[in-house]
Write a protein that holds these residues in place. Structure first.
Motif, PDB file in Angstrom:
ATOM      1  N   UNK A   1       0.796  -1.229   0.000  1.00 23.37           N
ATOM      2  CA  UNK A   1       0.000   0.000   0.000  1.00 23.37           C
ATOM      3  C   UNK A   1       0.826   1.276   0.000  1.00 23.37           C
ATOM      4  N   UNK A   2       2.078   1.195   0.450  1.00 23.56           N
ATOM      5  CA  UNK A   2       2.925   2.386   0.408  1.00 23.56           C
ATOM      6  C   UNK A   2       4.155   2.022  -0.407  1.00 23.56           C
ATOM      7  N   UNK A   3       4.652   2.947  -1.159  1.00 24.71           N
ATOM      8  CA  UNK A   3       5.770   2.649  -2.034  1.00 24.71           C
ATOM      9  C   UNK A   3       7.081   2.956  -1.302  1.00 24.71           C
ATOM     10  N   UNK A   4       7.388   2.154  -0.272  1.00 25.42           N
ATOM     11  CA  UNK A   4       8.576   2.424   0.539  1.00 25.42           C
ATOM     12  C   UNK A   4       9.447   1.188   0.616  1.00 25.42           C
ATOM     13  N   UNK A   5      10.768   1.359   0.779  1.00 22.64           N
ATOM     14  CA  UNK A   5      11.607   0.174   0.933  1.00 22.64           C
ATOM     15  C   UNK A   5      11.233  -0.588   2.193  1.00 22.64           C
ATOM     16  N   UNK A   6      11.325  -1.921   2.133  1.00 18.99           N
ATOM     17  CA  UNK A   6      10.918  -2.737   3.269  1.00 18.99           C
ATOM     18  C   UNK A   6      12.111  -3.240   4.059  1.00 18.99           C
ATOM     19  N   UNK A   7      11.995  -4.472   4.517  1.00 21.67           N
ATOM     20  CA  UNK A   7      13.059  -5.120   5.293  1.00 21.67           C
ATOM     21  C   UNK A   7      13.671  -6.237   4.457  1.00 21.67           C
ATOM     22  N   UNK A   8      15.007  -6.288   4.422  1.00 23.37           N
ATOM     23  CA  UNK A   8      15.687  -7.366   3.698  1.00 23.37           C
ATOM     24  C   UNK A   8      16.033  -8.483   4.686  1.00 23.37           C
ATOM     25  N   UNK A   9      15.673  -9.700   4.341  1.00 33.13           N
ATOM     26  CA  UNK A   9      16.032 -10.868   5.152  1.00 33.13           C
ATOM     27  C   UNK A   9      17.138 -11.595   4.400  1.00 33.13           C
ATOM     28  N   UNK A  10      18.314 -11.696   5.042  1.00 31.27           N
ATOM     29  CA  UNK A  10      19.470 -12.279   4.356  1.00 31.27           C
ATOM     30  C   UNK A  10      20.395 -12.955   5.354  1.00 31.27           C
ATOM     31  N   UNK A  11      21.462 -13.569   4.871  1.00 26.71           N
ATOM     32  CA  UNK A  11      22.358 -14.321   5.741  1.00 26.71           C
ATOM     33  C   UNK A  11      23.096 -13.407   6.728  1.00 26.71           C
ATOM     34  N   UNK A  12      23.770 -12.390   6.181  1.00 27.58           N
ATOM     35  CA  UNK A  12      24.609 -11.549   7.044  1.00 27.58           C
ATOM     36  C   UNK A  12      24.256 -10.081   6.872  1.00 27.58           C
TER      37      UNK A  12
END
Ligand code: ADP
Ligand code: ASP
Ligand code: MG
Length: 401
Positions: A232-243
């Motif tokens: 609904x909002x055009x904003x960067x989210x959260x990245x889920x990654x190894x490190x």
């Protein structure tokens, strides 16, 4: 040109306006020259409504038929989304789980994905179509429909991303990312820029339903980076990654699980073998046990308390009572008015006093702790359900204010 998997949860496709909103995101991604595979959940509360319909007819209905019913929710949303893309001038095709090559185990209502044969999806991408796949479902070796368990379409998306070696896997939802606590309950919760697979897996398992825990497990296994963001909002989210590049936080979040029950067994003979006998009876019934607490024991007897998923509580008590004479305990009781509150953070390994800070927050708010469990990156406490939201806020304030 990239291959992008985009997943949209139930609230993101809840009504016609939301379906068009999703179609706009998807077709914009397509128009930038990308191949797009979209995974969708059933609209709004459809899956809950389907379960309610089943309960009206037969609460004990067999699981094959439950899956037949549950899988229908996603059929509605994929077809509507494909139609919306078409309306926006972009060719799209909807595929049910089996058409998209989802082969699963036979465990109806909680099947696991064995393989995604991506051939049909690839064919459709080669025809320059947006491919809209039903999440949460597949087919078993008997060619019966299966579903993956609640919240399972996150896992469907990650499985497609792994199978097709996608360049990006985006999980769109109704909040702007993964927060330090449920942003709907804790107003000052903070959005995380990044979080590791391990921490996200703990948070998801401990009650933060923003991602399904199996999806995180699979993303870690295949090294798929996920982005959790709002439709609904055009904003960067959260990245889920190894490190992740570590932000300066000792804990990454507070989670709450109210879907839990405590079982207490009193008057157990204080001799070897009881724990083995009890827990083997439960595991034979496929009942998973979580936190376990055993008293030191006095006057020849001891007590054991443990937690199980709420919907397994009665079955666990019945199993124990069926074996009461053989096991030789005095009494078993069930308490469903409990909640598990957890803090999760890789920083706990290297910082002393983190759990103490959590206990202090509870003490200051007069919340009694019934059980405690710890591991390298989490501490969980069992408390009364009525105190749960207050406890989450108090702990969150203590760490993040
Ligand atoms: P979807 O239908 O998109 O799969 P879910 O309802 O399964 O969405 O998950 C999103 C919800 O997860 C949010 O609305 C939020 O209330 C809840 N949530 C719980 N804990 C967290 C957290 N730590 N960060 C973000 N959201 C959370
Ligand atoms: N529609 C399913 C559910 O409500 C799957 C999902 O949302 O991921 O659990
Ligand atoms: Mg979900």
């Amino acid at each position: 040109m990239a291959l992008i998997v985009q997943k949209f949860g139930g609230s993101s496709v809840a009504d016609a306006e939301r379906v068009f909103n999703v179609a706009k995101i998807v077709t914009d991604t397509y128009k930038k020259g990308n191949d797009v595979v979209v995974v969708v959940s059933a609209q709004g509360d459809t899956t809950d409504d389907l379960i309610a319909k089943q309960m009206e007819i037969n609460p004990e209905a067999n699981k094959r038929e439950r899956d037949m019913l549950l899988a229908s929710g996603e059929q509605i949303s994929i077809s509507l989304l494909a139609m919306a893309c078409e309306k926006l001038g972009v060719p799209a095709i909807s595929l049910l789980g089996w058409q998209a090559g989802f082969q699963t185990t036979s465990a109806h209502t909680s099947a696991r994905i064995k393989n995604v044969d991506g051939q049909r999806i690839r064919q459709e991408l080669d025809q320059h179509k947006v491919v809209v796949v039903a999440g949460f479902q597949g087919i078993n070796r008997h060619e019966d429909l299966t579903t993956l368990g609640r919240g399972g379409s996150d896992t469907s998306a990650v499985a497609i991303a792994a199978s097709l070696h996608a360049d990006l896997c985006q999980i769109f939802t109704d909040v702007e990312g993964v927060f330090t606590a449920d942003p709907r309950k804790v107003k000052n919760a903070i959005k995380l820029k990044e979080i590791s697979y391990d921490e996200m897996l703990e948070l998801a398992t401990l009650g933060a339903q923003v991602l399904n825990n199996r999806s995180v497990e699979m993303a870690k296994k295949y090294g798929i980076e996920l982005e959790v963001l709002s439709s609904l909002t055009n904003k960067p989210g959260t990245i889920v990654k190894e490190k992740p590049k570590m932000e300066k936080m000792i804990i990454s979040g507070v989670a709450k699980d109210c879907d839990i029950a405590r079982i207490s067994i009193k008057g157990i003979p204080n001799e070897p073998g009881f724990a083995f006998k009890v827990f083997s009876k439960l595991s034979a019934k496929d009942i998973n046990v979580d936190i376990i607490l055993q008293s030191v024991g006095t006057e020849g007897t001891k007590d054991i308390a443990f937690t199980v998923a709420a919907d397994k509580g009665q079955e666990a008590v019945d199993t124990l009572n069926d074996n009461k004479d053989a096991l030789g305990f005095e009494e078993v009781t069930l308490d469903k008015d409990v909640a598990k509150i957890s803090i999760v953070g890789a920083g706990m390994e290297s910082h002393a006093g983190v759990a103490t800070k959590m206990f202090e927050a509870l003490y200051n708010n007069n919340v009694n702790i019934q059980m405690i469990a710890t591991s390298e990156i989490k501490t969980s406490v069992l408390i009364a359900k009525k105190d749960a939201d207050r406890a989450v806020s108090a702990i969150h304030d203590k760490f993040f204010d």
